[in-house]
Design a protein around this motif. Structure first.
Motif, PDB file in Angstrom:
ATOM      1  N   ARG A 139     -14.169   1.057   3.250  1.00  0.00           N
ATOM      2  CA  ARG A 139     -14.068  -0.228   2.547  1.00  0.00           C
ATOM      3  C   ARG A 139     -15.180  -1.171   2.984  1.00  0.00           C
ATOM      4  O   ARG A 139     -15.472  -1.287   4.173  1.00  0.00           O
ATOM      5  N   ILE A 147      -7.756   5.233   1.639  1.00  0.00           N
ATOM      6  CA  ILE A 147      -7.551   5.898   0.352  1.00  0.00           C
ATOM      7  C   ILE A 147      -8.196   4.991  -0.704  1.00  0.00           C
ATOM      8  O   ILE A 147      -8.050   3.767  -0.631  1.00  0.00           O
ATOM      9  N   GLY A 149      -8.653   2.903  -4.162  1.00  0.00           N
ATOM     10  CA  GLY A 149      -7.585   2.217  -4.899  1.00  0.00           C
ATOM     11  C   GLY A 149      -7.992   0.824  -5.285  1.00  0.00           C
ATOM     12  O   GLY A 149      -9.026   0.314  -4.868  1.00  0.00           O
ATOM     13  N   MET A 151      -6.432  -2.996  -7.617  1.00  0.00           N
ATOM     14  CA  MET A 151      -5.349  -3.747  -8.237  1.00  0.00           C
ATOM     15  C   MET A 151      -5.070  -3.260  -9.662  1.00  0.00           C
ATOM     16  O   MET A 151      -5.997  -2.946 -10.404  1.00  0.00           O
ATOM     17  N   LEU A 204       3.343  -2.630   0.893  1.00  0.00           N
ATOM     18  CA  LEU A 204       2.279  -2.090   1.732  1.00  0.00           C
ATOM     19  C   LEU A 204       2.010  -3.092   2.850  1.00  0.00           C
ATOM     20  O   LEU A 204       1.881  -4.291   2.584  1.00  0.00           O
ATOM     21  N   THR A 217       2.154  -0.985  -3.749  1.00  0.00           N
ATOM     22  CA  THR A 217       1.261   0.040  -4.293  1.00  0.00           C
ATOM     23  C   THR A 217       2.009   1.257  -4.811  1.00  0.00           C
ATOM     24  O   THR A 217       3.156   1.513  -4.433  1.00  0.00           O
ATOM     25  N   ASP A 240     -16.187  -1.391  -4.404  1.00  0.00           N
ATOM     26  CA  ASP A 240     -15.695  -1.897  -3.112  1.00  0.00           C
ATOM     27  C   ASP A 240     -15.925  -0.931  -1.951  1.00  0.00           C
ATOM     28  O   ASP A 240     -15.521  -1.220  -0.821  1.00  0.00           O
TER      29      ASP A 240
HETATM   30  C1  RP5 Z   1      -4.629  -1.601  -0.462  1.00  0.00           C
HETATM   31  O1  RP5 Z   1      -5.615  -2.336  -1.075  1.00  0.00           O
HETATM   32  C2  RP5 Z   1      -4.058  -0.694  -1.522  1.00  0.00           C
HETATM   33  O2  RP5 Z   1      -3.616   0.485  -0.951  1.00  0.00           O
HETATM   34  C3  RP5 Z   1      -5.203  -0.491  -2.455  1.00  0.00           C
HETATM   35  O3  RP5 Z   1      -5.878   0.683  -2.114  1.00  0.00           O
HETATM   36  C4  RP5 Z   1      -6.124  -1.632  -2.180  1.00  0.00           C
HETATM   37  C5  RP5 Z   1      -6.296  -2.576  -3.332  1.00  0.00           C
HETATM   38  O4  RP5 Z   1      -7.091  -3.658  -2.934  1.00  0.00           O
HETATM   39  P1  RP5 Z   1      -8.658  -3.685  -3.156  1.00  0.00           P
HETATM   40  O5  RP5 Z   1      -9.203  -2.367  -2.674  1.00  0.00           O
HETATM   41  O6  RP5 Z   1      -8.876  -3.849  -4.611  1.00  0.00           O
HETATM   42  O7  RP5 Z   1      -9.124  -4.801  -2.327  1.00  0.00           O
HETATM   43  O8  RP5 Z   1      -3.666  -2.448   0.046  1.00  0.00           O
END
Ligand code: RP5
Length: 292
Positions: A139, A147, A149, A151, A204, A217, A240
């Motif tokens: 991230r 993982i 992902g 919104m 989560l 989630t 992201d």
């Molecule tokens: C986590 O943030 C969820 O599992 C999902 O992968 C993610 C969504 O948020 P962003 O990645 O869009 O910031 O809590």
């Protein structure tokens, strides 16, 4: 002791969440004061709204600063929680797990549940098929492995979001030409048309959670048992994600939020092992009134 809201109270050993460059602290909530039913007279959560939410008008994905105009929508439709009805006090939805030490929305767009979806794409490691691997991103916001992902925007479905986020974060779809996009989408069509299982739907323990806004989630497993559906995947980070890789599903992974629990669920699903991860998540679900 097994306590809740570890990341949501900022108690983890993970990098501190930067809230888009700004910084924010949290009021300290001891383990035995997380649940709202526990008296905590001295509780003074830090009211915090990230700069990104303060523009006029607010970003398209965000709610108004004053929740009174949307209060009638709480607990309905896309603002419903997977854990049943949540309390609303002074037009502010209340975190169903408990206190986090921060009030208002922090850096989350929606008051109440912020729904996300995460595709867990798994294969056997080509060089050693006793090892499972999943497509993991790094991230950009915290630098942690996670993982993929994102919104679930209002007006889109979970299944659309699963594919969209996978393509954007692991295939760099947003930077591709129309022809390249079509090829990438065709390449994952079969995989995403056949999900193996919905592993989890619910709260989560995300470091962005507050007393009035939290992440929920849906994590869906796509298991490519013979490797044929992922053979042509060319991983390229985008949106992201700063990096992407096939990560071994070992016990010592340290993933963003509580993503480790979902990797554990996937391993149990595929290998038919014990119920370790499932049990932990079930306890969390039970505490917020859903024992499914
Ligand atoms: C986590 O943030 C969820 O599992 C999902 O992968 C993610 C969504 O948020 P962003 O990645 O869009 O910031 O809590």
């Amino acid at each position: 002791m097994d306590s809740d809201n570890i990341n949501s109270r900022g108690l983890n050993s993970q990098p501190k969440y930067s809230y888009g460059g700004g910084s924010a602290s949290r009021f300290q909530v001891p383990d035995d004061k997380v649940e709202w039913i526990e008296d905590f007279e001295d509780y003074q959560p830090v009211e915090f709204v990230a700069d990104v939410l303060k523009s006029t008008p607010p970003p398209i994905w965000a709610d108004p600063a004053d929740p009174s105009s949307i209060a009638s929508e709480f607990n309905t439709g896309l603002r419903a929680s997977h854990h049943g009805e949540y309390q609303v006090e002074d037009n502010r939805p209340q975190n169903p797990v408990g206190r986090t030490g921060m009030s208002n929305r922090g850096c989350l767009g929606k008051w109440g549940p912020n729904h996300a979806a995460g595709p867990l794409v798994v294969r056997y490691k080509p060089e050693d098929n006793s090892v499972l691997q999943f497509v993991a991103i790094t991230r950009k916001d915290t630098g942690q492995l996670a993982i993929p992902g994102g919104m679930v925007e209002f007006g889109t479905s979970v299944s659309e979001t699963l594919k969209k986020e996978f393509l954007e974060e692991t295939q760099n779809l947003l930077e591709k030409s129309a022809a390249e996009k079509a090829e990438l989408e065709a390449n994952v069509a079969d995989l995403f048309a056949n999900p193996t299982a919905t592993l989890y739907q619910g709260y989560l323990d995300d470091p962005r959670n507050t007393d009035h806004a939290w992440m929920e989630t849906t994590v869906t497993l796509f298991f490519d048992a013979d490797g044929s559906k992922t053979a042509d995947l060319k991983l390229q980070a985008g949106d992201d994600a700063s990096q992407v890789c096939w990560a071994d599903m070992t016990d010592d992974l340290e993933l963003y939020a509580n993503h480790n629990d979902f990797v554990e669920l996937a391993k149990n699903h595929i290998l038919g092992g014990g119920k370790k991860g499932r049990g932990k998540l079930r306890r969390r679900a039970a505490k917020v009134g859903d024992d499914s």
